[in-house]
Write a protein that holds these residues in place. Structure first.
Motif, PDB file in Angstrom:
ATOM      1  N   GLU A  48       0.819  -1.218   0.000  1.00 25.72           N
ATOM      2  CA  GLU A  48       0.000   0.000   0.000  1.00 25.72           C
ATOM      3  C   GLU A  48       0.848   1.262   0.000  1.00 25.72           C
ATOM      4  N   LEU A  49       2.013   1.205   0.610  1.00 24.99           N
ATOM      5  CA  LEU A  49       2.901   2.370   0.642  1.00 24.99           C
ATOM      6  C   LEU A  49       3.753   2.489  -0.622  1.00 24.99           C
ATOM      7  N   GLY A  50       3.638   1.499  -1.525  1.00 28.41           N
ATOM      8  CA  GLY A  50       4.433   1.527  -2.748  1.00 28.41           C
ATOM      9  C   GLY A  50       5.885   1.210  -2.498  1.00 28.41           C
ATOM     10  N   GLU A  51       6.177   0.485  -1.418  1.00 32.89           N
ATOM     11  CA  GLU A  51       7.552   0.176  -1.040  1.00 32.89           C
ATOM     12  C   GLU A  51       7.933  -1.275  -1.305  1.00 32.89           C
ATOM     13  N   ALA A  52       6.978  -2.082  -1.763  1.00 32.33           N
ATOM     14  CA  ALA A  52       7.234  -3.507  -1.961  1.00 32.33           C
ATOM     15  C   ALA A  52       7.476  -3.811  -3.423  1.00 32.33           C
ATOM     16  N   ASN A  53       8.126  -4.924  -3.680  1.00 34.21           N
ATOM     17  CA  ASN A  53       8.305  -5.450  -5.028  1.00 34.21           C
ATOM     18  C   ASN A  53       7.678  -6.849  -5.019  1.00 34.21           C
ATOM     19  N   PRO A  54       6.324  -6.902  -4.905  1.00 37.18           N
ATOM     20  CA  PRO A  54       5.664  -8.196  -4.729  1.00 37.18           C
ATOM     21  C   PRO A  54       5.678  -9.033  -5.996  1.00 37.18           C
ATOM     22  N   SER A  55       5.557 -10.342  -5.820  1.00 37.57           N
ATOM     23  CA  SER A  55       5.453 -11.230  -6.976  1.00 37.57           C
ATOM     24  C   SER A  55       4.070 -11.076  -7.597  1.00 37.57           C
ATOM     25  N   LEU A  56       3.940 -11.520  -8.839  1.00 42.69           N
ATOM     26  CA  LEU A  56       2.646 -11.509  -9.507  1.00 42.69           C
ATOM     27  C   LEU A  56       1.647 -12.351  -8.726  1.00 42.69           C
ATOM     28  N   VAL A  57       2.096 -13.469  -8.174  1.00 39.57           N
ATOM     29  CA  VAL A  57       1.211 -14.338  -7.398  1.00 39.57           C
ATOM     30  C   VAL A  57       0.704 -13.600  -6.159  1.00 39.57           C
ATOM     31  N   THR A  58       1.577 -12.851  -5.486  1.00 40.49           N
ATOM     32  CA  THR A  58       1.158 -12.094  -4.302  1.00 40.49           C
ATOM     33  C   THR A  58       0.116 -11.049  -4.689  1.00 40.49           C
TER      34      THR A  58
END
Length: 193
Positions: A48-58
């Protein structure tokens, strides 16, 4: 060479804003979204803070828990029976440090949606994906160069320009360019929720 990059900054910011907007509109707490998606509160906070590099699955898990899909979080969709996007307006989603990149060109509004991607992998670069939910698959068409598809349980498959393929993506899979020229391919991803 394995690429060590990820989602574009505008994509990460857009997904974070959209997750927060949809979560709040649904009256969900972050803990409720974590419980529904199986994604930790900490990861959701970073998304939500735009700080993650999540996987497509996440991202797909979070989208499903919010009653939508990856493409709807990633790309603004406009209603209508015919929606045309001008050249250069597609959403850049992924890039590697080697110079490869992927663009989300279009997405359907149906659930689950289909997403049209335009990929370019430079020589020696690769992309490794996590398994999608059962029943998910991708269609490929190689425009130029030579693409190697990698899928758990299968030998590597080499696709020359003009070749097409269908791949069940409920297993580990990826793309690689073993050639001396960039490979450009389009893929249509149908990820079940």
């Amino acid at each position: 060479m394995e690429s060590r990059a990820g989602w574009s900054d505008p994509f990460v910011e857009r997904v974070g804003q959209e997750v927060r907007r949809r979560r709040q509109a649904a009256g969900m707490t972050m803990q409720q979204l974590a419980d529904a998606s199986g994604v930790s509160v900490r990861m959701l906070s970073h998304i939500e803070l735009g700080e993650a590099n999540p996987s497509l699955v996440t991202v797909a898990k979070v989208a499903h828990a919010l009653g939508t899909d990856f493409a709807s979080l990633a790309r603004q969709t406009r209603p209508g029976t015919l929606v045309v996007d001008a050249p250069g307006t597609a959403t850049g989603i992924w890039s590697s440090t080697a110079g490869s990149h992927a663009v989300l060109s279009a997405a359907s509004t149906l659930r689950p949606s289909a997403a049209l991607w335009d990929w370019t992998l430079v020589p020696g670069d690769s992309y490794q994906a996590e398994p999608d939910p059962p029943g998910s698959e991708e269609l490929f068409l190689v425009i130029s160069g030579v693409l190697t598809l990698i899928a758990d349980g299968h030998d590597d498959t080499v696709l020359d320009a003009g070749a097409s393929a269908r791949l069940a993506t409920d297993r580990g899979y990826g793309y690689r360019n073993d050639g001396s020229k960039p490979v450009r391919f389009v893929r249509v991803a149908h990820v079940t929720a």
